[in-house]
Scaffold this motif. Sequence first.
Motif, PDB file in Angstrom:
ATOM      1  N   TYR A  62     -28.642  -2.620  77.109  1.00  0.00           N
ATOM      2  CA  TYR A  62     -28.934  -1.705  78.459  1.00  0.00           C
ATOM      3  C   TYR A  62     -30.038  -2.435  79.141  1.00  0.00           C
ATOM      4  O   TYR A  62     -29.747  -2.240  80.310  1.00  0.00           O
ATOM      5  CB  TYR A  62     -29.808  -0.553  77.551  1.00  0.00           C
ATOM      6  N   MET A  65     -27.711  -4.430  81.564  1.00  0.00           N
ATOM      7  CA  MET A  65     -27.212  -3.590  82.783  1.00  0.00           C
ATOM      8  C   MET A  65     -28.394  -2.920  83.601  1.00  0.00           C
ATOM      9  O   MET A  65     -28.110  -3.028  84.948  1.00  0.00           O
ATOM     10  CB  MET A  65     -26.659  -2.252  82.112  1.00  0.00           C
ATOM     11  N   LEU A  66     -29.563  -2.809  82.999  1.00  0.00           N
ATOM     12  CA  LEU A  66     -30.631  -2.717  84.072  1.00  0.00           C
ATOM     13  C   LEU A  66     -30.987  -3.606  85.201  1.00  0.00           C
ATOM     14  O   LEU A  66     -30.975  -3.264  86.311  1.00  0.00           O
ATOM     15  CB  LEU A  66     -32.206  -2.303  83.362  1.00  0.00           C
ATOM     16  N   TRP A  69     -27.949  -3.556  87.553  1.00  0.00           N
ATOM     17  CA  TRP A  69     -28.040  -2.396  88.433  1.00  0.00           C
ATOM     18  C   TRP A  69     -29.077  -2.806  89.736  1.00  0.00           C
ATOM     19  O   TRP A  69     -28.575  -2.333  90.538  1.00  0.00           O
ATOM     20  CB  TRP A  69     -28.414  -1.139  87.610  1.00  0.00           C
ATOM     21  N   GLU A  70     -30.058  -3.546  89.239  1.00  0.00           N
ATOM     22  CA  GLU A  70     -31.045  -3.745  90.173  1.00  0.00           C
ATOM     23  C   GLU A  70     -30.672  -4.790  91.140  1.00  0.00           C
ATOM     24  O   GLU A  70     -30.688  -4.941  92.393  1.00  0.00           O
ATOM     25  CB  GLU A  70     -32.445  -4.093  89.607  1.00  0.00           C
ATOM     26  N   ARG A 124     -21.071   0.222  87.200  1.00  0.00           N
ATOM     27  CA  ARG A 124     -22.022   0.803  88.041  1.00  0.00           C
ATOM     28  C   ARG A 124     -21.979   2.507  88.059  1.00  0.00           C
ATOM     29  O   ARG A 124     -22.893   3.111  88.159  1.00  0.00           O
ATOM     30  CB  ARG A 124     -21.438   0.461  89.467  1.00  0.00           C
ATOM     31  N   ARG A 127     -24.520   3.856  85.634  1.00  0.00           N
ATOM     32  CA  ARG A 127     -25.978   4.027  85.924  1.00  0.00           C
ATOM     33  C   ARG A 127     -26.337   5.529  86.227  1.00  0.00           C
ATOM     34  O   ARG A 127     -27.412   5.803  85.915  1.00  0.00           O
ATOM     35  CB  ARG A 127     -25.798   3.454  87.397  1.00  0.00           C
ATOM     36  N   GLU A 128     -25.360   6.428  86.790  1.00  0.00           N
ATOM     37  CA  GLU A 128     -25.649   7.706  87.006  1.00  0.00           C
ATOM     38  C   GLU A 128     -26.069   8.436  85.700  1.00  0.00           C
ATOM     39  O   GLU A 128     -27.108   9.111  85.520  1.00  0.00           O
ATOM     40  CB  GLU A 128     -24.423   8.414  87.681  1.00  0.00           C
ATOM     41  N   ALA A 130     -27.182   6.733  82.997  1.00  0.00           N
ATOM     42  CA  ALA A 130     -28.184   6.119  82.469  1.00  0.00           C
ATOM     43  C   ALA A 130     -29.708   6.453  83.116  1.00  0.00           C
ATOM     44  O   ALA A 130     -30.645   6.395  82.494  1.00  0.00           O
ATOM     45  CB  ALA A 130     -28.108   4.713  82.693  1.00  0.00           C
TER      46      ALA A 130
ATOM     47  N   GLU B  24     -35.493   7.281  90.506  1.00  0.00           N
ATOM     48  CA  GLU B  24     -35.199   5.907  90.474  1.00  0.00           C
ATOM     49  C   GLU B  24     -36.506   5.104  90.031  1.00  0.00           C
ATOM     50  O   GLU B  24     -36.340   4.333  89.319  1.00  0.00           O
ATOM     51  CB  GLU B  24     -35.047   5.314  91.774  1.00  0.00           C
TER      52      GLU B  24
END
Lengths: 170, 170
Positions: A62, A65-66, A69-70, A124, A127-128, A130, B24
């Motif tokens: 996780y 992935m954070l 995502w950023e 991607r 992310r929604e 998450a 966010e």
Amino acid sequence: MTTPTRTPDPAGTDADTEPLRTTEDFLRLDQQICFSLNAASRAFGGVYRVVLKDLGLTYPQYLVMLVLWEHGELPVKKLGEHLRLDSGTLSPLLKRLEATGLVRRERSALDERSVVVRPTDEGRALRERALAVPRRIAAATGFDLDEIRELRARLDKLTAALDEADLESG
Amino acid sequence: MTTPTRTPDPAGTDADTEPLRTTEDFLRLDQQICFSLNAASRAFGGVYRVVLKDLGLTYPQYLVMLVLWEHGELPVKKLGEHLRLDSGTLSPLLKRLEATGLVRRERSALDERSVVVRPTDEGRALRERALAVPRRIAAATGFDLDEIRELRARLDKLTAALDEADLESG
DNA sequence: CGTCACTGGATTGTGCACAACTGAATTGTG
DNA sequence: CACAATTCAGTTGTGCACAATCCAGTGACG
């Protein structure tokens, strides 16, 4: 054994009575600190484990992935700098993320030594889902935003100090 | 990371401006917390690793010895309660401690299911050398006793909240 | 060109953490 | 007594963390 706790009595300056006992208290206090940090870290891990099970992610996955995502896409080296992890930890972790179809790894054309990690469409899209995670975690802590911010600041200060410590003096 | 911090402005109730951004931000803030705790825990582990190398102990093994030094001898079950660890973690760990001669494990005569762990003479002797550890750790943190106590209290509160959380609400 | 130092990633080996399971010992109940 | 439920360690399997090492690619230098 059966040490009567003898709190160091912050007001009294009776350093002449028994200074040696203080060393014992240090050891007990030390126990408290490492216990507390260790326990808090694992308790957090346990909560994340439950919350992230729906997403099919472990806690460190996780975190990866954070970052992705950023930042969109990163070479393994940069990823490791963000996460303070080395290739020995990241290589197998990223392979597992690739096996589940969340990221892709490919050699950089510019520098064949470098491997670039980028999230797939599926990664991607995750992310929604998450986005619901932080609220659940925050709820589990029972802390408000100011408490969290305060604690984070102290932990960062602690980490910085621990990283700086040279430890040469025995 | 050049985060403009965007404090949620507790006074202002401008929910009409950009409520989505708040979600966010939660995700970013969440990242900060788990990052910080994770990083602090591993930074601590690294410092302990260096300091404990002389004693031939790992960080969790040191925690076990601290408990044994304080309580003398304990069944595995009790040890696990003190450390919040289960038998899957403790069994191999204790075997390694036994292999290095620091503890002995033997079945309880009263309850054949229970295994009692007790420090050997060598294990008890190690305590003398371990007395130097807390001071080095405290020095590495750069924190004074009050700061340490404060941080410990917050971490314990956090751990208790995380353990209590039922997480049933999605 | 050859070669030397450096960098980035992967691999290996050790140890921790935990879920799930096994199996023996114990306890409770009829 | 017989038998089910429980308790306690241990084992297995998966994954994280890190030290040590290996190796290919890179870049500087002669």
